[in-house]
Design a protein around this motif. Sequence first.
Motif, short mmCIF file in Angstrom:
data_model
loop_
_atom_site.label_atom_id
_atom_site.label_comp_id
_atom_site.label_asym_id
_atom_site.label_seq_id
_atom_site.Cartn_x
_atom_site.Cartn_y
_atom_site.Cartn_z
N MET A 1 21.47 -20.34 -17.07
CA MET A 1 20.60 -19.18 -17.23
C MET A 1 19.34 -19.41 -16.41
O MET A 1 18.71 -20.45 -16.50
N PRO A 2 18.96 -18.42 -15.58
CA PRO A 2 17.77 -18.59 -14.75
C PRO A 2 16.49 -18.60 -15.58
O PRO A 2 16.41 -17.98 -16.64
N SER A 3 15.49 -19.28 -15.04
CA SER A 3 14.17 -19.28 -15.67
C SER A 3 13.54 -17.91 -15.49
O SER A 3 14.02 -17.07 -14.71
N THR A 4 12.43 -17.69 -16.16
CA THR A 4 11.70 -16.43 -16.02
C THR A 4 11.27 -16.20 -14.58
O THR A 4 11.41 -15.11 -14.04
N GLN A 5 10.77 -17.24 -13.92
CA GLN A 5 10.35 -17.15 -12.52
C GLN A 5 11.54 -16.83 -11.62
O GLN A 5 11.45 -15.97 -10.74
N GLN A 6 12.66 -17.51 -11.83
CA GLN A 6 13.84 -17.26 -11.02
C GLN A 6 14.34 -15.83 -11.19
O GLN A 6 14.67 -15.15 -10.22
N GLN A 7 14.38 -15.35 -12.43
CA GLN A 7 14.85 -13.99 -12.68
C GLN A 7 13.92 -12.96 -12.06
O GLN A 7 14.37 -11.97 -11.48
N ALA A 8 12.61 -13.19 -12.15
CA ALA A 8 11.65 -12.27 -11.55
C ALA A 8 11.83 -12.23 -10.04
O ALA A 8 11.75 -11.16 -9.42
N ALA A 9 12.10 -13.38 -9.43
CA ALA A 9 12.32 -13.42 -7.98
C ALA A 9 13.58 -12.66 -7.60
O ALA A 9 13.57 -11.87 -6.65
N VAL A 10 14.66 -12.85 -8.33
CA VAL A 10 15.91 -12.13 -8.06
C VAL A 10 15.70 -10.63 -8.27
O VAL A 10 16.15 -9.81 -7.45
N ASP A 11 15.00 -10.26 -9.31
CA ASP A 11 14.72 -8.84 -9.57
C ASP A 11 13.93 -8.23 -8.42
O ASP A 11 14.17 -7.09 -8.03
N ALA A 12 12.98 -8.98 -7.86
CA ALA A 12 12.16 -8.48 -6.76
C ALA A 12 12.98 -8.18 -5.51
O ALA A 12 12.60 -7.34 -4.71
N LEU A 22 17.98 -17.30 -2.22
CA LEU A 22 16.54 -17.58 -2.29
C LEU A 22 16.29 -19.08 -2.23
O LEU A 22 15.41 -19.54 -1.49
N ALA A 23 17.05 -19.84 -3.00
CA ALA A 23 16.88 -21.29 -3.02
C ALA A 23 17.15 -21.90 -1.65
O ALA A 23 16.41 -22.78 -1.19
N SER A 24 18.19 -21.42 -0.99
CA SER A 24 18.53 -21.94 0.34
C SER A 24 17.42 -21.64 1.34
O SER A 24 17.06 -22.49 2.15
N THR A 25 16.89 -20.44 1.29
CA THR A 25 15.84 -20.05 2.22
C THR A 25 14.55 -20.79 1.92
O THR A 25 13.80 -21.16 2.84
N CYS A 26 14.29 -21.04 0.67
CA CYS A 26 13.08 -21.75 0.27
C CYS A 26 13.09 -23.18 0.80
O CYS A 26 12.04 -23.76 1.03
N ALA A 27 14.26 -23.71 1.04
CA ALA A 27 14.40 -25.11 1.45
C ALA A 27 14.17 -25.33 2.95
O ALA A 27 14.19 -26.47 3.39
N VAL A 38 8.57 -8.39 8.92
CA VAL A 38 9.43 -7.67 7.98
C VAL A 38 9.72 -6.32 8.61
O VAL A 38 8.79 -5.56 8.90
N ALA A 39 11.00 -6.02 8.85
CA ALA A 39 11.36 -4.84 9.62
C ALA A 39 11.97 -3.70 8.81
O ALA A 39 12.04 -2.58 9.30
N ASP A 40 12.43 -3.96 7.59
CA ASP A 40 13.05 -2.89 6.81
C ASP A 40 12.93 -3.19 5.32
O ASP A 40 12.43 -4.25 4.93
N ASP A 41 13.38 -2.25 4.51
CA ASP A 41 13.25 -2.40 3.05
C ASP A 41 13.99 -3.63 2.53
O ASP A 41 13.49 -4.32 1.64
N GLY A 42 15.18 -3.91 3.05
CA GLY A 42 15.93 -5.08 2.60
C GLY A 42 15.15 -6.36 2.84
O GLY A 42 15.08 -7.23 1.97
N GLU A 43 14.58 -6.50 4.03
CA GLU A 43 13.78 -7.68 4.34
C GLU A 43 12.53 -7.74 3.46
O GLU A 43 12.10 -8.81 3.06
N ALA A 44 11.97 -6.59 3.16
CA ALA A 44 10.79 -6.54 2.28
C ALA A 44 11.16 -7.02 0.88
O ALA A 44 10.39 -7.76 0.25
N HIS A 45 12.32 -6.62 0.39
CA HIS A 45 12.76 -7.06 -0.94
C HIS A 45 12.98 -8.57 -0.97
O HIS A 45 12.57 -9.25 -1.92
N VAL A 46 13.61 -9.10 0.07
CA VAL A 46 13.85 -10.54 0.14
C VAL A 46 12.52 -11.28 0.23
O VAL A 46 12.31 -12.29 -0.45
#
Length: 72
Positions: A1-12, A22-27, A38-46
């Motif tokens: 189960m994801p932590s509150t921070q992890q879930q908020a990040a995925v929701d964003a 997210l974890a892979s990119t963070c590394a 940031v060129a589009d909405d998808g990139e903005a969400h990520v």
Amino acid sequence: MPSTQQQAAVDATRGDATLVELASTCAVTGTDPWTSAVADDGEAHVAAGLLQYCPGHPETGHLRDALTTYRS
């Protein structure tokens, strides 16, 4: 189960990235999306998810600026 921070990040991401993605990119540094515009909405969400998931990443300043520029 994801932590509150992890879930908020995925929701964003609004479905544009998973927790694993997210974890892979963070590394990594010196690559997209950390170093690009940031060129589009998808990139903005990520970007929003990454800023929540990895607030201590050394390139968050650039990503935050890129997201702000896209949204304005």
